[in-house]
Design a protein around this motif. Structure first.
Motif, PDB file in Angstrom:
ATOM      1  N   VAL A  67       7.142  17.524   2.450  1.00  0.00           N
ATOM      2  CA  VAL A  67       6.765  18.937   2.583  1.00  0.00           C
ATOM      3  C   VAL A  67       5.259  19.111   2.424  1.00  0.00           C
ATOM      4  O   VAL A  67       4.561  19.435   3.369  1.00  0.00           O
ATOM      5  N   ARG A  68       4.768  18.919   1.210  1.00  0.00           N
ATOM      6  CA  ARG A  68       3.337  18.981   0.939  1.00  0.00           C
ATOM      7  C   ARG A  68       3.102  18.702  -0.531  1.00  0.00           C
ATOM      8  O   ARG A  68       4.000  18.847  -1.351  1.00  0.00           O
ATOM      9  N   TYR A  69       1.864  18.325  -0.838  1.00  0.00           N
ATOM     10  CA  TYR A  69       1.498  18.110  -2.229  1.00  0.00           C
ATOM     11  C   TYR A  69       0.763  19.358  -2.720  1.00  0.00           C
ATOM     12  O   TYR A  69       1.349  20.203  -3.371  1.00  0.00           O
ATOM     13  N   LYS A  70      -0.500  19.508  -2.350  1.00  0.00           N
ATOM     14  CA  LYS A  70      -1.252  20.691  -2.776  1.00  0.00           C
ATOM     15  C   LYS A  70      -1.505  21.672  -1.636  1.00  0.00           C
ATOM     16  O   LYS A  70      -1.631  22.860  -1.863  1.00  0.00           O
ATOM     17  N   ARG A  71      -1.615  21.154  -0.414  1.00  0.00           N
ATOM     18  CA  ARG A  71      -1.961  22.007   0.728  1.00  0.00           C
ATOM     19  C   ARG A  71      -1.024  21.733   1.899  1.00  0.00           C
ATOM     20  O   ARG A  71      -0.480  20.647   2.026  1.00  0.00           O
ATOM     21  N   ASP A  72      -0.889  22.717   2.776  1.00  0.00           N
ATOM     22  CA  ASP A  72      -0.106  22.520   3.988  1.00  0.00           C
ATOM     23  C   ASP A  72      -0.760  21.441   4.848  1.00  0.00           C
ATOM     24  O   ASP A  72      -1.975  21.385   4.978  1.00  0.00           O
ATOM     25  N   ARG A  73       0.085  20.589   5.421  1.00  0.00           N
ATOM     26  CA  ARG A  73      -0.372  19.521   6.313  1.00  0.00           C
ATOM     27  C   ARG A  73       0.839  18.976   7.056  1.00  0.00           C
ATOM     28  O   ARG A  73       1.964  19.393   6.825  1.00  0.00           O
ATOM     29  N   ALA A  74       0.604  18.031   7.952  1.00  0.00           N
ATOM     30  CA  ALA A  74       1.705  17.418   8.692  1.00  0.00           C
ATOM     31  C   ALA A  74       2.636  16.689   7.726  1.00  0.00           C
ATOM     32  O   ALA A  74       2.212  16.200   6.677  1.00  0.00           O
ATOM     33  N   ALA A  75       3.899  16.621   8.087  1.00  0.00           N
ATOM     34  CA  ALA A  75       4.900  15.953   7.251  1.00  0.00           C
ATOM     35  C   ALA A  75       4.673  14.445   7.210  1.00  0.00           C
ATOM     36  O   ALA A  75       4.172  13.850   8.164  1.00  0.00           O
ATOM     37  N   ALA A 184      -3.229  10.962  -2.675  1.00  0.00           N
ATOM     38  CA  ALA A 184      -4.158   9.973  -2.134  1.00  0.00           C
ATOM     39  C   ALA A 184      -3.815   9.606  -0.700  1.00  0.00           C
ATOM     40  O   ALA A 184      -4.704   9.468   0.156  1.00  0.00           O
ATOM     41  N   VAL A 185      -2.519   9.462  -0.399  1.00  0.00           N
ATOM     42  CA  VAL A 185      -2.104   9.113   0.968  1.00  0.00           C
ATOM     43  C   VAL A 185      -2.444  10.245   1.936  1.00  0.00           C
ATOM     44  O   VAL A 185      -2.895   9.994   3.059  1.00  0.00           O
ATOM     45  N   GLU A 186      -2.247  11.483   1.516  1.00  0.00           N
ATOM     46  CA  GLU A 186      -2.639  12.622   2.359  1.00  0.00           C
ATOM     47  C   GLU A 186      -4.103  12.516   2.775  1.00  0.00           C
ATOM     48  O   GLU A 186      -4.450  12.710   3.947  1.00  0.00           O
ATOM     49  N   VAL A 187      -4.955  12.206   1.816  1.00  0.00           N
ATOM     50  CA  VAL A 187      -6.381  12.096   2.098  1.00  0.00           C
ATOM     51  C   VAL A 187      -6.667  10.896   2.994  1.00  0.00           C
ATOM     52  O   VAL A 187      -7.394  10.996   3.984  1.00  0.00           O
ATOM     53  N   GLU A 188      -6.056   9.741   2.670  1.00  0.00           N
ATOM     54  CA  GLU A 188      -6.282   8.522   3.457  1.00  0.00           C
ATOM     55  C   GLU A 188      -5.844   8.698   4.912  1.00  0.00           C
ATOM     56  O   GLU A 188      -6.452   8.123   5.815  1.00  0.00           O
ATOM     57  N   LEU A 189      -4.796   9.480   5.125  1.00  0.00           N
ATOM     58  CA  LEU A 189      -4.315   9.726   6.494  1.00  0.00           C
ATOM     59  C   LEU A 189      -5.142  10.795   7.206  1.00  0.00           C
ATOM     60  O   LEU A 189      -4.913  11.060   8.388  1.00  0.00           O
ATOM     61  N   GLY A 190      -6.058  11.420   6.502  1.00  0.00           N
ATOM     62  CA  GLY A 190      -6.884  12.468   7.094  1.00  0.00           C
ATOM     63  C   GLY A 190      -6.148  13.783   7.280  1.00  0.00           C
ATOM     64  O   GLY A 190      -6.546  14.615   8.095  1.00  0.00           O
ATOM     65  N   LEU A 191      -5.076  13.982   6.510  1.00  0.00           N
ATOM     66  CA  LEU A 191      -4.274  15.196   6.648  1.00  0.00           C
ATOM     67  C   LEU A 191      -4.804  16.366   5.827  1.00  0.00           C
ATOM     68  O   LEU A 191      -4.480  17.514   6.118  1.00  0.00           O
ATOM     69  N   VAL A 192      -5.578  16.066   4.808  1.00  0.00           N
ATOM     70  CA  VAL A 192      -6.191  17.108   3.992  1.00  0.00           C
ATOM     71  C   VAL A 192      -7.627  16.712   3.668  1.00  0.00           C
ATOM     72  O   VAL A 192      -7.972  15.530   3.636  1.00  0.00           O
ATOM     73  N   ASP A 193      -8.433  17.703   3.410  1.00  0.00           N
ATOM     74  CA  ASP A 193      -9.822  17.499   2.970  1.00  0.00           C
ATOM     75  C   ASP A 193      -9.783  17.169   1.480  1.00  0.00           C
ATOM     76  O   ASP A 193      -9.163  17.888   0.702  1.00  0.00           O
ATOM     77  N   PRO A 194     -10.448  16.081   1.075  1.00  0.00           N
ATOM     78  CA  PRO A 194     -10.363  15.671  -0.331  1.00  0.00           C
ATOM     79  C   PRO A 194     -11.041  16.618  -1.318  1.00  0.00           C
ATOM     80  O   PRO A 194     -10.839  16.495  -2.511  1.00  0.00           O
ATOM     81  N   SER A 195     -11.831  17.552  -0.850  1.00  0.00           N
ATOM     82  CA  SER A 195     -12.560  18.434  -1.782  1.00  0.00           C
ATOM     83  C   SER A 195     -11.687  19.524  -2.357  1.00  0.00           C
ATOM     84  O   SER A 195     -10.628  19.819  -1.923  1.00  0.00           O
TER      85      SER A 195
END
Length: 195
Positions: A67-75, A184-195
């Protein structure tokens, strides 16, 4: 009972285990992030499983990925093997409790997927059998454990063993590590901005 003393002691133990886990697991955590990121990039999925509180943690972590961790993004493809009552009861009744996760891995797992088994003691027969089956099928196997790791080393490519013998503290670290993994995986996949 001195409730204030109890309260402070629980927080003190939690803080001590948190610090020890932080010191011990930085390298294996980085390896886990790389492993899961590469698997997802290649079209793989994450299968998580455990018993009791670890079952709930597996379900929670899988939900954070799907679903998502902190922000909406692709599944991100992830599944907790602890939630389908029909499947769980059929396997338990027809094949035995020790096959609870291995049978689901036979049905759902594919080479290149990542199987993450959670066991505070490292001695849960169905978690060990699940990881054994996953490894034989070409999945990458990861164990979240505690204490001395039990038998998880026999069936795991990577282990994250919390340096504690207290089940509650181990589970607290497992959910923290699982949520950190998702972030961390969300960020590594480029699905969310790390900031």
């Amino acid at each position: 009972m001195d409730i204030d003393r109890f309260f402070d002691a629980e927080f003190a133990e939690h803080a001590a285990v948190t610090a020890a886990t932080r010191a011990a697991l930085s390298q294996p955590f980085a390896q886990l992030v790389a492993m899961v990121t590469q698997a997802v990039q290649a079209g793989g999925k994450i299968l998580l499983f455990g018993n009791g509180g670890s079952a709930a943690d597996a379900h929670n972590i899988a939900t954070e990925f799907a679903v998502r961790y902190k922000r909406d993004r692709a599944a991100i493809a992830a599944l907790g093997l602890t939630t389908d009552g029909g499947v769980l009861t059929a396997i338990g009744n027809d094949l035995g409790f020790e096959r609870l996760f291995s049978r689901q891995i036979e049905a759902l797992g594919r080479a290149g997927d990542v199987a993450i088994g959670l066991s505070t003691s490292g001695r849960s027969p169905n978690v060990i059998e699940g990881l054994r089956t996953a490894r034989a099928a070409g999945l990458q196997t990861v164990a979240f454990g505690g204490g001395d790791g039990g038998r998880l080393g026999e069936v795991s490519d990577l282990m994250l063993i919390v340096p504690s013998k207290t089940a509650a503290r181990i589970q607290e670290m497992h959910i923290l590590l699982g949520q950190m993994l998702c972030g961390a995986v969300e960020v590594e996949l480029g699905l969310v901005d790390p900031s």
